[in-house]
Each structure stands twice: as structure tokens, then as C-alpha cells.
Design an enzyme around this catalytic site. Structure first.
Site, mmCIF file in Angstrom:
data_model
loop_
_atom_site.group_PDB
_atom_site.id
_atom_site.type_symbol
_atom_site.label_atom_id
_atom_site.label_comp_id
_atom_site.label_asym_id
_atom_site.label_seq_id
_atom_site.Cartn_x
_atom_site.Cartn_y
_atom_site.Cartn_z
ATOM 1 C CG ASP A 53 -0.371 -0.053 2.509
ATOM 2 O OD1 ASP A 53 0.880 -0.107 2.589
ATOM 3 O OD2 ASP A 53 -1.112 -0.046 3.515
ATOM 4 C CB SER A 54 4.560 1.862 -0.128
ATOM 5 O OG SER A 54 4.900 0.800 -0.994
ATOM 6 C CG ASP A 92 0.373 -4.076 2.026
ATOM 7 O OD1 ASP A 92 0.418 -4.913 2.949
ATOM 8 O OD2 ASP A 92 1.210 -3.168 1.888
ATOM 9 C CE LYS A 122 3.260 -5.960 3.486
ATOM 10 N NZ LYS A 122 2.794 -4.824 4.321
ATOM 11 C CD GLU A 124 0.422 -1.454 7.774
ATOM 12 O OE1 GLU A 124 -0.015 -0.699 8.670
ATOM 13 O OE2 GLU A 124 0.944 -1.027 6.726
ATOM 14 C CD GLU A 191 7.747 -0.234 7.305
ATOM 15 O OE1 GLU A 191 6.738 -0.909 7.018
ATOM 16 O OE2 GLU A 191 7.966 0.893 6.823
HETATM 17 O O1 KIV Z 1 3.608 -1.098 1.378
HETATM 18 C C1 KIV Z 1 4.797 -1.454 1.422
HETATM 19 O O2 KIV Z 1 5.623 -1.117 0.571
HETATM 20 C C2 KIV Z 1 5.210 -2.287 2.538
HETATM 21 C C3 KIV Z 1 6.668 -2.578 2.686
HETATM 22 C C4 KIV Z 1 7.335 -1.408 3.265
HETATM 23 C C5 KIV Z 1 6.898 -3.798 3.486
HETATM 24 O O3 KIV Z 1 4.393 -2.691 3.307
#
Ligand code: KIV
Length: 273
Positions: A53-54, A92, A122, A124, A191
Site C-alpha cells: 500500500d506504499s 497488501d 499482507k 498490518e 519494519e
Molecule cells: O507497502 C509497502 O511497501 C510495505 C513494505 C514497506 C513492506 O508494506
């Protein structure tokens, strides 16, 4: 009945992750957000590709990861999926797609798997989402956990600084990691936590840890592709190794193009039909 199920599986699976941990082989993971980049990343030998989600930051230009939607994540992931032949695709679950209710979380995870072709999601969070993770895993969906700096909680954390500092925070992170493993996570991203803590957690877990800003004791590493290729000039945290200076390379190439178009040098006779 079709028997080609295994033909459709990527060469790297969650089982490969487990074997790599057992054999002490490091896992290389990188983000990608489009088909062309995904092909290059895959062909470079990456074990796993994360549609993180970056993307909210590096693709959409938001200042946090919160605004990106499930639909947007699925769109990006489906583009990336078409570029992959070998790497495991992890996607994510964006902010708001899993926090409220286990049923909503399961529905979101199912949408990601069905509509993007991902091999895993993924999420969080720690112990508080172990039930949600268990529910998703029991539907046959592999889940990667994410502890330490969890950017979706930036409004609560108040900082993108190092997490897990001090005995109490370190103990909580260890308990969270064990809870995520118990809930069925096949791997856990760590992280921005102290290297010593990441090493301790990695030794305590049977499943692999994937570090970003968590030192060399993790079972694998992940970076954001735009960052490690040096596209974002102003982003240089301590943990980031820049493997290229694409900002300069791209700027020079683009300036040369502007100059050639304006001077009439491009296209030449040999570049015309
Ligand atoms: O969204 C992302 O890029 C991430 C990484 C930093 C692990 O979750």
C-alpha cells in the site's frame, strides 16, 4: 476435470518460503506496481513481489498509505500479476479493508485473490488481528503479517520512527510475532525495528521474517522499488541502499528528448516510415 492446477502455480510458493527458512537461504522481496516493472523484477530473480500500500505514496502521491482503496490495490496487483512468472505475489490489504469485522476482512482477502491473481495477502497489526488472520487462513488464503512500523497506524503512532525500542515495546513485539505465527501467518514483515530485536524474533519464529530497516538478522529483505532505484531524490532513510540513481538517469534522458524534439533532431529520417 482439468489437471493443470500445478501448472498454474508459481515456482515460488509459501512452501518455498518455509524451505528457505529451514535451509538458511535469504528471501529477496521487492515491491512492484505495474506490469513492465514486475517483468523486470521477476526476471532479475526476485523470490517475492509485494504490491504494497506504499503505492498510495509512490504511485498516487498521497502523504500516507491510508487513502488507497481495495479497488485500486486490486487493479495494481492484477497488472503486476501479468508480469510475473516465478515470484510469489503478495498484496497488501489496504486501510479499512480488514480492521472492522472478520467477515469484511475475509471478503476483502477473497476479492484480492480472485480479482488480482495474488498468492497471498499482507496485513498490518499484532495480536489484536490474530482472529482475523485465522479466519482468512482457514479460507485457504496465505497471510503475511506486518509488525513494527505499521504505516496504516501513523495517526496513532505519530511518527515514522523506529519502533520496538525499550524492553516493554520489544516484549510486545515478540508476543505479537508469536501470536501471528500461531494464527497461521506464513511470514512476517518486520519494519523499522532495532536489528537486535529483529534477530531475536527471527530466531524465535519457525516462519520467515522479512525485514525493512530491521537489520541483517531477518530471513529476508524487502524494499520499495522506486526507493532502491533512486527515483525519489529526497527519500534517503538510513536503512535504504540505493542500487541506482534513476532520478538522474531519467532526468538526463527526458531532457535530451525535450531538446531533440525542440531542435527537430528527433525523429530522424531513419526513425520515420
Ligand atoms: O507497502 C509497502 O511497501 C510495505 C513494505 C514497506 C513492506 O508494506
Amino acid at each position: 476435470m482439468s489437471t493443470n492446477t500445478t501448472d498454474n502455480l508459481r515456482k515460488v510458493t509459501t512452501r518455498t518460503f518455509a524451505e528457505m527458512k529451514k535451509n538458511g537461504e535469504k528471501i529477496a522481496m521487492l515491491t512492484a506496481y505495474d506490469y513492465t516493472t514486475a517483468r523486470i523484477v521477476d526476471q532479475a530473480g526476485m523470490d517475492a513481489v509485494l504490491v504494497g500500500d506504499s503505492a498510495a505514496n509512490v504511485v498516487c502521491g498521497h502523504s500516507t498509505t491510508l487513502p488507497i482503496t481495495l479497488d485500486q490495490m486490486i487493479f495494481l496487483a492484477s497488472c503486476v500479476n501479468r508480469g510475473l512468472e516465478r515470484a510469489l505475489l503478495v498484496v497488501d490489504m489496504p486501510f479499512g479493508s480488514y480492521q472492522g469485522d472478520e467477515k469484511v476482512a475475509l471478503a476483502s482477502a477473497i476479492r484480492i485473490m480472485k480479482e488480482s491473481g495474488a498468492a497471498a495477502v499482507k496485513i498490518e497489526g499484532g495480536e489484536e488481528i490474530a482472529g482475523t488472520i485465522g479466519r482468512i487462513v482457514s479460507a485457504g488464503i496465505p497471510v503475511m503479517g506486518h509488525l513494527g512500523l505499521t504505516p496504516q497506524s501513523i495517526n496513532q503512532l505519530g511518527t515514522y520512527g523506529v519502533q520496538g525500542k525499550g524492553d516493554a515495546a520489544a516484549e510486545k513485539l515478540m508476543m505479537d510475532a508469536l501470536a501471528l505465527q500461531q494464527a497461521g501467518c506464513f511470514a512476517i514483515v518486520l519494519e523499522k525495528i532495532p536489528a537486535a530485536l529483529a534477530t531475536k524474533v527471527s530466531h524465535a519464529l519457525d516462519v520467515p521474517t522479512i525485514g525493512i530497516g530491521a537489520g541483517n538478522g531477518c530471513d529476508g529483505q524487502v524494499l520499495v522499488v522506486q526507493d532502491m532505484l533512486g527515483m525519489n531524490k529526497g527519500f534517503s532513510p538510513k536503512f535504504l541502499r540505493k542500487y541506482a540513481d534513476l532520478n538522474n538517469v531519467m532526468t538526463s534522458a527526458l531532457q535530451a528528448y525535450v531538446s531533440d524534439v525542440k531542435s527537430g533532431d528527433f525523429p530522424s529520417v531513419s526513425e520515420a516510415y
